[in-house]
Design a protein around this motif. Sequence first.
Motif, short mmCIF file in Angstrom:
data_model
loop_
_atom_site.label_atom_id
_atom_site.label_comp_id
_atom_site.label_asym_id
_atom_site.label_seq_id
_atom_site.Cartn_x
_atom_site.Cartn_y
_atom_site.Cartn_z
N UNK A 1 -16.90 -6.16 -5.98
CA UNK A 1 -15.83 -7.11 -6.07
C UNK A 1 -15.58 -7.74 -7.41
N UNK A 2 -14.39 -7.59 -8.07
CA UNK A 2 -14.16 -8.21 -9.20
C UNK A 2 -14.23 -9.65 -9.14
N UNK A 3 -14.85 -10.35 -10.26
CA UNK A 3 -14.66 -11.81 -10.43
C UNK A 3 -13.27 -12.53 -10.21
N UNK A 4 -12.37 -11.60 -10.60
CA UNK A 4 -10.86 -12.47 -10.95
C UNK A 4 -10.23 -12.09 -9.41
N UNK A 5 -10.86 -11.50 -8.42
CA UNK A 5 -10.13 -11.47 -7.03
C UNK A 5 -9.91 -12.84 -6.28
N UNK A 6 -8.62 -12.41 -5.92
CA UNK A 6 -8.04 -13.73 -5.18
C UNK A 6 -8.88 -13.91 -3.67
N UNK A 7 -9.26 -15.25 -3.32
CA UNK A 7 -9.83 -15.39 -1.94
C UNK A 7 -8.81 -14.91 -0.79
N UNK A 8 -9.36 -14.27 0.30
CA UNK A 8 -8.47 -14.13 1.27
C UNK A 8 -8.55 -12.62 1.53
N UNK A 9 -7.89 -12.19 2.54
CA UNK A 9 -8.04 -10.93 2.94
C UNK A 9 -7.48 -9.84 2.06
N UNK A 10 -8.28 -8.84 1.69
CA UNK A 10 -8.02 -7.70 0.87
C UNK A 10 -7.63 -6.66 1.60
N UNK A 11 -6.83 -5.52 1.12
CA UNK A 11 -6.52 -4.63 1.60
C UNK A 11 -7.11 -3.28 0.96
N UNK A 12 -7.69 -2.19 1.68
CA UNK A 12 -8.34 -1.21 1.07
C UNK A 12 -7.60 0.38 1.37
N UNK A 13 -7.14 1.17 0.56
CA UNK A 13 -6.60 2.21 1.11
C UNK A 13 -7.60 3.38 0.42
N UNK A 14 -7.70 4.40 1.21
CA UNK A 14 -8.63 5.54 0.66
C UNK A 14 -7.81 6.65 1.28
N UNK A 15 -7.24 7.62 0.28
CA UNK A 15 -6.70 8.86 0.76
C UNK A 15 -6.93 10.05 -0.37
N UNK A 16 -6.88 11.17 0.26
CA UNK A 16 -7.25 12.23 -0.68
C UNK A 16 -6.12 12.14 -2.02
N UNK A 17 -6.99 12.68 -3.08
CA UNK A 17 -6.15 12.50 -4.17
C UNK A 17 -5.30 13.67 -4.51
N UNK A 18 -4.06 13.67 -4.63
CA UNK A 18 -3.05 14.65 -5.14
C UNK A 18 -3.08 15.92 -4.06
N UNK A 19 -2.94 15.24 -2.79
CA UNK A 19 -3.13 16.13 -1.58
C UNK A 19 -2.10 15.46 -0.59
N UNK A 20 -1.39 16.39 0.20
CA UNK A 20 -0.40 15.62 1.09
C UNK A 20 -1.29 15.50 2.41
N UNK A 21 -1.90 14.39 2.30
CA UNK A 21 -2.98 13.76 3.10
C UNK A 21 -2.20 13.44 4.69
N UNK A 22 -1.14 13.54 4.68
CA UNK A 22 -0.19 13.18 5.96
C UNK A 22 0.48 14.27 6.41
#
Length: 159
Positions: free
Chosen positions: A107-128
């Motif tokens: 977690x970077x030091x400059x990150x704002x306090x509170x809820x963070x959102x993480x997305x993880x998707x296949x790169x360069x693929x029509x994942x949906x």
Amino acid sequence: MKLADGYSALLLGVVLVVTAGACNSSPREEPPSGQQPPCFPPAYSVSPTIAKPGAAVTVAAPAADCNPQYGSNAQVQVSVTDHSGVEVISARAPMTEAGEFTFTFTVPEESAVGEAIVTAMPHHIDWCDDTGKNNRATGIPQLELVSCATPMETFTITR
């Protein structure tokens, strides 16, 4: 009172007709011979769910129960957006052909306090793959994301 009883009967009739239409028992259309049915990426998790700047956070997914055909050089694109809306992590990591991956970041030091959102998707693929076609097959020169919701998980950044 009769008007209310008549209205109730009419409303019940509409509900029954709509419900009957929604219970379509026709079989699901099978893909053409040689094609696989749509295969969505496996769900991923974020651990721990609370972390301070400088702490390690892991984003991981198991292998899919189907064959998404991501290929032997597949990668997952992971991004983390902090509570202020700033993307603090944008990285790619190796992913198996079945969608399994583990990615750990600090977690970077400059990150704002509170809820963070993480997305993880296949790169360069029509994942949906909500088109009914398996767009993950190799050899397709250009892929576009189809319209669907981006998968998101959250964790909380504290001080």
